[in-house]
Design a protein around this motif. Structure first.
Motif, mmCIF file in Angstrom:
data_model
loop_
_atom_site.group_PDB
_atom_site.id
_atom_site.type_symbol
_atom_site.label_atom_id
_atom_site.label_comp_id
_atom_site.label_asym_id
_atom_site.label_seq_id
_atom_site.Cartn_x
_atom_site.Cartn_y
_atom_site.Cartn_z
ATOM 1 N N LEU A 10 28.928 -4.661 -1.633
ATOM 2 C CA LEU A 10 29.183 -6.006 -2.149
ATOM 3 C C LEU A 10 27.868 -6.760 -2.280
ATOM 4 C CD1 LEU A 10 32.260 -6.949 0.068
ATOM 5 C CD2 LEU A 10 32.288 -6.141 -2.295
ATOM 6 N N ARG A 12 26.510 -10.822 -2.734
ATOM 7 C CA ARG A 12 26.877 -12.239 -2.643
ATOM 8 C C ARG A 12 26.300 -13.017 -3.828
ATOM 9 N NH1 ARG A 12 28.122 -14.101 2.514
ATOM 10 N NH2 ARG A 12 28.748 -15.911 1.312
ATOM 11 N N PRO A 13 26.847 -14.200 -4.116
ATOM 12 C CA PRO A 13 26.396 -14.974 -5.279
ATOM 13 C C PRO A 13 24.897 -15.261 -5.303
ATOM 14 C CG PRO A 13 28.418 -15.905 -4.412
ATOM 15 C CD PRO A 13 27.988 -14.839 -3.450
ATOM 16 N N PRO A 43 34.729 -11.867 -9.096
ATOM 17 C CA PRO A 43 34.337 -11.607 -7.711
ATOM 18 C C PRO A 43 35.560 -11.441 -6.813
ATOM 19 C CG PRO A 43 34.158 -13.939 -8.171
ATOM 20 C CD PRO A 43 34.531 -13.268 -9.471
ATOM 21 N N THR A 50 32.774 -15.136 -1.047
ATOM 22 C CA THR A 50 32.837 -14.653 -2.422
ATOM 23 C C THR A 50 31.772 -13.584 -2.585
ATOM 24 O OG1 THR A 50 33.568 -16.803 -3.249
ATOM 25 C CG2 THR A 50 32.584 -15.301 -4.851
ATOM 26 N N ALA A 51 32.153 -12.455 -3.179
ATOM 27 C CA ALA A 51 31.202 -11.369 -3.409
ATOM 28 C C ALA A 51 31.693 -10.506 -4.565
ATOM 29 C CB ALA A 51 31.035 -10.521 -2.154
ATOM 30 N N TRP A 52 30.745 -9.867 -5.211
ATOM 31 C CA TRP A 52 31.053 -8.944 -6.293
ATOM 32 C C TRP A 52 30.871 -7.529 -5.804
ATOM 33 C CZ3 TRP A 52 29.242 -13.735 -7.348
ATOM 34 C CH2 TRP A 52 29.775 -14.411 -8.444
#
Length: 71
Positions: A10, A12-13, A43, A50-52
């Motif tokens: 993952l 993060r922004p 995300p 929030t993570a992608w």
């Protein structure tokens, strides 16, 4: 003993924005008003985090690069 640095699952922004050379606000603008041809992946929300997914971001960047080469 090797010290491999595996790719995180993952991102993060703040990390993603830094990698792309944009502000965090720009990431959220892209989510709100996506490019119809190549929208940024959505995300994950894990609690308040929030993570992608890194693999989805890599695939999205590959699509953008392919589009850029074709133009």
């Amino acid at each position: 003993m090797t010290t491999d640095n595996p790719t995180p699952l993952l991102i993060r922004p703040t990390q993603l924005a830094e990698r792309l050379g944009v502000g965090r606000r720009t990431l959220y603008d892209w989510l709100r008003d996506p490019d119809p041809a190549h929208p940024i992946p959505r995300p994950l929300k894990i609690g308040r985090v929030t993570a992608w997914r890194t693999d989805e971001i890599e695939a999205w960047l590959d699509q953008l690069a392919d589009r850029s080469r074709a133009a």
